[in-house]
Design an enzyme around this catalytic site. Structure first.
Site, PDB file in Angstrom:
ATOM      1  N   TRP A 132      -7.305  -6.864  -0.519  1.00  0.00           N
ATOM      2  CA  TRP A 132      -8.531  -6.182  -0.127  1.00  0.00           C
ATOM      3  C   TRP A 132      -9.193  -6.888   1.099  1.00  0.00           C
ATOM      4  CZ3 TRP A 132     -12.327  -6.227  -4.706  1.00  0.00           C
ATOM      5  CH2 TRP A 132     -12.797  -7.603  -5.119  1.00  0.00           C
ATOM      6  N   THR A 165      -5.534 -12.400  -7.716  1.00  0.00           N
ATOM      7  CA  THR A 165      -6.428 -12.991  -6.469  1.00  0.00           C
ATOM      8  C   THR A 165      -6.751 -12.117  -5.374  1.00  0.00           C
ATOM      9  OG1 THR A 165      -5.547 -14.881  -7.256  1.00  0.00           O
ATOM     10  CG2 THR A 165      -6.752 -14.962  -4.987  1.00  0.00           C
ATOM     11  N   GLU A 166      -7.670 -11.668  -5.068  1.00  0.00           N
ATOM     12  CA  GLU A 166      -8.066 -10.992  -3.781  1.00  0.00           C
ATOM     13  C   GLU A 166      -7.339  -9.508  -3.806  1.00  0.00           C
ATOM     14  OE1 GLU A 166     -10.723 -11.726  -2.006  1.00  0.00           O
ATOM     15  OE2 GLU A 166     -10.696 -14.055  -1.824  1.00  0.00           O
ATOM     16  N   LEU A 167      -7.300  -9.226  -4.863  1.00  0.00           N
ATOM     17  CA  LEU A 167      -6.374  -7.831  -5.241  1.00  0.00           C
ATOM     18  C   LEU A 167      -5.071  -7.945  -4.258  1.00  0.00           C
ATOM     19  CD1 LEU A 167      -8.045  -5.927  -6.851  1.00  0.00           C
ATOM     20  CD2 LEU A 167      -8.483  -4.587  -4.980  1.00  0.00           C
ATOM     21  N   VAL A 168      -4.330  -8.963  -4.198  1.00  0.00           N
ATOM     22  CA  VAL A 168      -3.141  -9.047  -3.518  1.00  0.00           C
ATOM     23  C   VAL A 168      -2.114  -8.492  -4.722  1.00  0.00           C
ATOM     24  CG1 VAL A 168      -1.237 -10.618  -2.930  1.00  0.00           C
ATOM     25  CG2 VAL A 168      -3.663 -11.267  -2.522  1.00  0.00           C
TER      26      VAL A 168
END
Lengths: 438, 397
Positions: free
Chosen positions: B299, B145-148
């Site tokens: 990101w 998720t969200e490039l975590v």
């Protein structure tokens, strides 16, 4: 008996506690046969009055050059008199300290000339330009008072809180009618010792210019005497009342949350109402009784800070902020759901909210710094600052509903005496100090 | 021979309706159906349908040399099925070309890995199943998720059988290195790591229509020129961005579609260049080093960490309250409750509570259906209170 009343709120035209009190007072007085006209800055066109009193808006009133000049004269005169007043006060406050009486020399009709300077306009309420509105209201309201007085001779001008004191002072000077100031709240209640000196100044000038002062509790009378220097004999205490014959609708508590305990705070979320003490007490209660639900209803400048604190204490799942209630029905519904209503006000001149809570069957816990505690001896009280004790009290009420119910029953019995009719009697009594035919 | 790797994130959250205190214990209808439908249909018309058509056109025109990757959330797919099924059909058509790869992520677009590895694995597994059913692909690449991202997320991804994992090319992590190579995550064995080139990605995603930007207006030729300038110093240039960039964040009249239509021509004009999907790039290029990310990066926002979702007390409190329900949720077997449980975990709910100011604050505001972060918090907590009451009632039975 004819009364010209000046107020800033009147249901449905902006209604806080002050508006509610004004409604009760006009109802009580009207029932006693008083002919009453209530003047407020502006009225919504669609708003229907809930009272038999005549409502008059000070917006759209033509203001003549002559009147403006006279008002200016009064203001100037007042400035000149400040020194005189200082010298004269110890002698006798009931003497007119202003040198001469306009009513002898000024004919009300003199202000109704064709030389209209402006048409008054107000949006009412409490906006950023409140001070400007208060200043202009004093001229417009004076125009309305003079007009009403010319239509039919009045006996007294009765003004509610500082927003209307300058207007009442001027109207009183120009008409010669006595001025009774009703003190619902002072700057010290609202802001503690950090009030705004301009408002304090207006309050002080108003209370001194008034021929008589009505305070809503002994507590408020004490503030008037001690902090505003009003002579004690000039102040009568008249407690507010409750609308006892109002129909309170009943609300079913949803099945799913019937077993929950709810503790309610419902007020403007401002310094005066002590919301932070409620939040801190909630924390202590939740440590012991984690399933209690706390509700902080209302809105105000401290709301963001309270939310932040609740989040900080990680109790947001048990502590809710439903915002400003939409309409009376939601207010009643909120009270009806509460197992306990808490009013931790730092300084509450009277406090109508606990009376409403009682009517809806919610036990109350109020701060000792609340005026209504004087007339509700059976109410549970606590010092607003004593968070530990407040938490204990809340837990007592939740753990021993029998105790809370007993206090509720006694308070409800006391409430039966707190009618607006009784308040009206007190007000008439106060009038008699300044107008002989009351 | 450098490759260009486009990966597009496709997501729509389930927005909550105004859920008042009085609704607690009465109403268990949490979603703003009207709004969700309206947004989905609007974005479908402005972005998904025209952009999918364009992608299909480019893939056909370049005969397989234009290749792209997608990651789409479960909440997007479910809303598609409900409100805009034609969008899903157009994605299937793209999948049928064989030039499109679909990645895995958490099905609910959640931040579950922070709190519970079990929950995280379950959500990823659900997403994997969905991809197989919808597109006939078994995803080999994972993006969270969200490039975590962090070392531990890479480790779990490796354990779950993925060949490559994606992350933001955070400057402080990369230090002197560039994101334009394939790496290995620290502490892992065979799994590879590909990192976003945030400068070039954000040139398209954020700066494209910024009139104050020195390169405005950005032409495809210019951009392709930048890419070519990287020849020799890079293996794969990772352009990762929201799919909604095209037509929604950047409206059609900014020329974003024309830019994308022209870009492959300019890139492919140089025979040294090609386009690859994520796994293809990971297969082709060897890992050039090890990247150590001991803390969470993402990101989002200028900080590129998880502060967009978990920084202020409202966010922390809401997170705590949400994941306190985990143990209850694990004990129920009620499809409706479990669906709510999954949808409430969507990271967007916390994104709306963010109180950062300045540029990042404006981005948060752009996405938020609420007037203020506090409204988002209050509303979410009310919903959560009701949800918890329902959970408790069910467990009690």
């Amino acid at each position: 008996m004819r009364v010209l009343m000046l107020g800033w709120e009147f249901p449905p035209h902006i209604s806080g506690g002050l508006g509610t009190a004004c409604l009760g007072i006009t109802q009580g007085l009207t029932e006693k046969g008083v002919d009453l006209t209530f003047i407020l800055p502006s009225m919504k066109d669609d708003g229907k009055s809930q009272s038999e009193a005549k409502l008059r808006s000070a917006s759209g009133v033509p203001i003549s050059h002559a009147l403006k000049k006279a008002v200016e004269q009064v203001r100037q005169q007042k400035k000149h008199d400040e020194f005189t007043e200082l010298l004269m006060r110890p002698v006798n406050a009931r003497l007119h300290p202003y040198g001469y009486d306009y009513s002898q020399s000024v004919d009300a009709n003199a202000f109704n000339g064709d030389d209209i300077a402006e048409i008054s306009h107000f949006h009412g309420g409490y906006k950023d330009d409140l001070m400007d509105e208060v200043y202009r209201f004093s001229t417009a309201a004076a125009a309305v008072v003079l007009e009403e007085n010319a239509k039919k001779k009045a006996d007294v001008i009765h003004a509610h809180d500082w927003m209307t004191y300058p207007a009442a002072t001027i109207a009183s000077r120009l008409s010669g009618l006595p001025f009774v100031a009703h003190l619902h709240a002072t700057e010290f209640d609202r802001c503690g010792d950090n009030g705004w000196d301009v408002i304090y100044g207006i309050e002080r000038d108003g209370l001194h210019a008034a021929d008589h002062v009505i305070a809503v509790s002994e507590r408020t009378k004490r503030i008037a005497v001690e902090r505003y220097g009003v002579p004690e004999h000039k102040v009568s205490v008249v407690y507010n009342g409750a609308f006892l014959n109002e129909d309170i609708p009943t609300f079913e508590i949803p099945e799913a949350i019937k077993n929950e305990k709810r503790v309610l705070f419902m007020a403007r979320i401002t310094f005066q109402k002590g919301p932070e003490y409620f939040v801190e007490a909630a924390r202590l209660v939740l440590n012991e009784m984690p399933n209690t639900r706390f509700i902080m209803a209302g809105s105000g400048d401290l709301l963001p800070r309270m939310m932040k604190r609740v989040a900080e204490l990680r109790m947001g799942s048990q502590f809710h902020f439903p915002g400003f209630m939409r309409g009376k029905n939601e207010v009643y519904r909120m009270y009806s759901m509460a197992d306990l209503f808490v009013m931790p006000s730092v300084s509450e001149p009277f406090g109508i909210a606990p009376l409403e809570a009682l009517q809806c069957g919610a036990p109350i816990l109020i701060s000792k710094q609340s005026g209504c505690a004087e007339v509700l001896p059976a109410a549970l009280t606590v010092d607003y600052w004593d968070v530990r004790r407040m938490a204990d009290r809340i837990m007592d009420c939740l753990n021993y509903p029998v105790m809370a119910q007993e206090s509720l029953r006694q308070c409800q019995a006391d409430l039966q005496l707190l009618t607006w009719g009784r308040a009206a009697e007190g007000i008439l009594q106060a009038y008699s100090h300044v107008c002989p035919n009351a | 021979m450098p490759s260009v790797c486009f990966y597009f994130q496709v997501h729509q959250p389930y927005r909550l309706r105004e859920f008042r205190f009085f609704d607690i214990g009465v109403d268990n209808d949490y979603e703003d159906v009207e709004k969700n439908r309206a947004v989905m249909q609007k974005v479908a018309a402005k972005c998904y349908l025209p952009m999918n058509a364009l992608m299909l056109e480019l893939i056909k025109r370049h005969q397989g040399r234009f290749r792209i990757s997608f990651s789409m959330t479960g909440s997007f797919i479910e809303q598609c099925l409900e409100y805009a099924p034609e969008v899903l059909e157009s994605f299937k058509k793209l999948a049928d070309t064989g030039c499109v790869e679909f990645l895995d992520e958490t099905d609910n677009h959640s931040l579950s890995f922070i709190f519970s590895e079990d929950e995280f694995r379950a959500q990823v597994a659900r997403h994997r199943k969905r991809m197989e059913e919808l597109f006939g692909q078994k995803p080999r690449a994972f993006r969270n998720t969200e490039l975590v991202y962090s070392n531990s997320i890479a480790r779990i991804a490796e354990d779950m059988g993925y060949d490559v994992v994606l992350a933001e090319g955070v400057d402080s992590i990369l230090d002197w290195r560039t994101p334009d190579f394939v790496y290995h995550p620290e502490g892992c064995g065979r799994i590879k790591l590909m990192m976003k080139n945030h400068k070039l990605s954000d040139d398209i995603a954020f700066r494209f229509s910024d009139h104050s930007w020195e390169h405005y207006p950005l032409m495809a030729e210019t951009f392709a020129g930048w890419l070519k300038g990287m020849k020799g110093g890079s293996d794969v240039i990772n352009l990762f961005m929201d799919y909604e960039t095209f037509g929604e964040h950047q409206w059609a009249d900014t020329g974003i579609f024309d830019f994308m239509r022209a870009l492959p021509d300019f890139v492919l004009a140089d025979p040294d260049f090609d386009f690859l999907t994520v796994s293809e790039a990971a297969d082709r290029y060897p890992a050039r080093g090890w990247i150590d990310v001991p803390y969470y990066t993402s990101w989002a926002d200028a900080e590129r960490d998880i502060s967009a979702w978990i920084r202020n007390d409202m966010q922390k409190d809401a997170f705590r309250a949400l994941y306190e329900c985990q143990f209850l949720a694990a004990r129920v077997d009620d499809s409706e409750l479990l669906e709510d449980w999954q949808r409430l975990q969507c990271s967007d709910h916390f994104y709306y509570m963010c109180t950062k100011s300045a540029a990042d604050g404006n981005v948060h505001k752009y996405f938020s259906p609420y007037k203020a972060p506090a409204d988002a918090y209050v509303n979410f907590m009310n919903v959560l209170a009701d949800f918890r009451i329902r959970l408790l009632a069910k467990v009690g039975q």
